[in-house]
Design a protein around this motif. Structure first.
Motif, short mmCIF file in Angstrom:
data_model
loop_
_atom_site.label_atom_id
_atom_site.label_comp_id
_atom_site.label_asym_id
_atom_site.label_seq_id
_atom_site.Cartn_x
_atom_site.Cartn_y
_atom_site.Cartn_z
N THR A 86 0.83 -1.21 0.00
CA THR A 86 0.00 0.00 0.00
C THR A 86 0.86 1.26 0.00
OG1 THR A 86 -0.17 -0.19 2.40
CG2 THR A 86 -1.97 -1.10 1.11
N SER A 120 1.07 4.10 -2.96
CA SER A 120 0.90 5.53 -2.67
C SER A 120 2.06 6.35 -3.20
CB SER A 120 0.76 5.72 -1.16
OG SER A 120 0.64 7.09 -0.85
N GLY A 134 -6.93 -2.58 0.99
CA GLY A 134 -5.91 -1.73 0.40
C GLY A 134 -4.83 -2.54 -0.29
N LYS A 135 -4.43 -3.62 0.36
CA LYS A 135 -3.41 -4.49 -0.22
C LYS A 135 -3.92 -5.16 -1.50
CE LYS A 135 -0.44 -8.26 1.35
NZ LYS A 135 -0.12 -9.15 2.45
N ALA A 174 -4.31 -2.51 -4.28
CA ALA A 174 -3.00 -2.07 -4.76
C ALA A 174 -2.43 -3.10 -5.74
CB ALA A 174 -2.04 -1.86 -3.60
#
Length: 117
Positions: free
Chosen positions: A11, A15, A94-95, A98
């Motif tokens: 993540t 970002s 999120g993982k 991503a």
């Protein structure tokens, strides 16, 4: 502290890459506007722009710009889906998103390579 042992979670990498691709696109605007201006200036300018685009280095740069655009767009959609509540804001989600973003970007990058070359 040994800096070589630090492992960022996926993540964090997603970002950081989203920010980096934003900067790349900001710089790319100048390159793309220059080529557009050259191609629209006259018939000779169009031929000059076409000659510039025949270079391997320029094609590689264009492929990089398209790949950055693809990643930034897919990552932006990922963030918006989370912000609007369509995806859970958990580390697991999120993982997962991503990794999906990376996968979609690889596919789009290959398609961009076919388009450029």
């Amino acid at each position: 502290m040994d800096l070589q042992t630090i492992r960022f979670p996926v993540t964090a990498i997603a970002s950081i890459l989203h920010r980096v691709t934003g900067v790349i696109m900001f710089v790319a605007i100048g390159i793309l506007l220059w080529i557009l201006g050259l191609s629209l200036s006259s018939a000779e300018g169009f031929l000059q722009a076409a000659d510039v685009m025949d270079s391997f280095i320029v094609k590689f740069i264009m492929w990089g710009i398209l790949t950055a655009l693809a990643y930034h767009t897919v990552g932006g959609i990922r963030h918006m889906l989370m912000d609007f509540g369509y995806l859970d804001e958990t580390f697991a989600m999120g993982k997962l998103t991503a990794n999906v973003t990376f996968l979609i970007t690889v596919v789009l990058s290959l398609l961009a390579g076919v388009l450029v070359w």
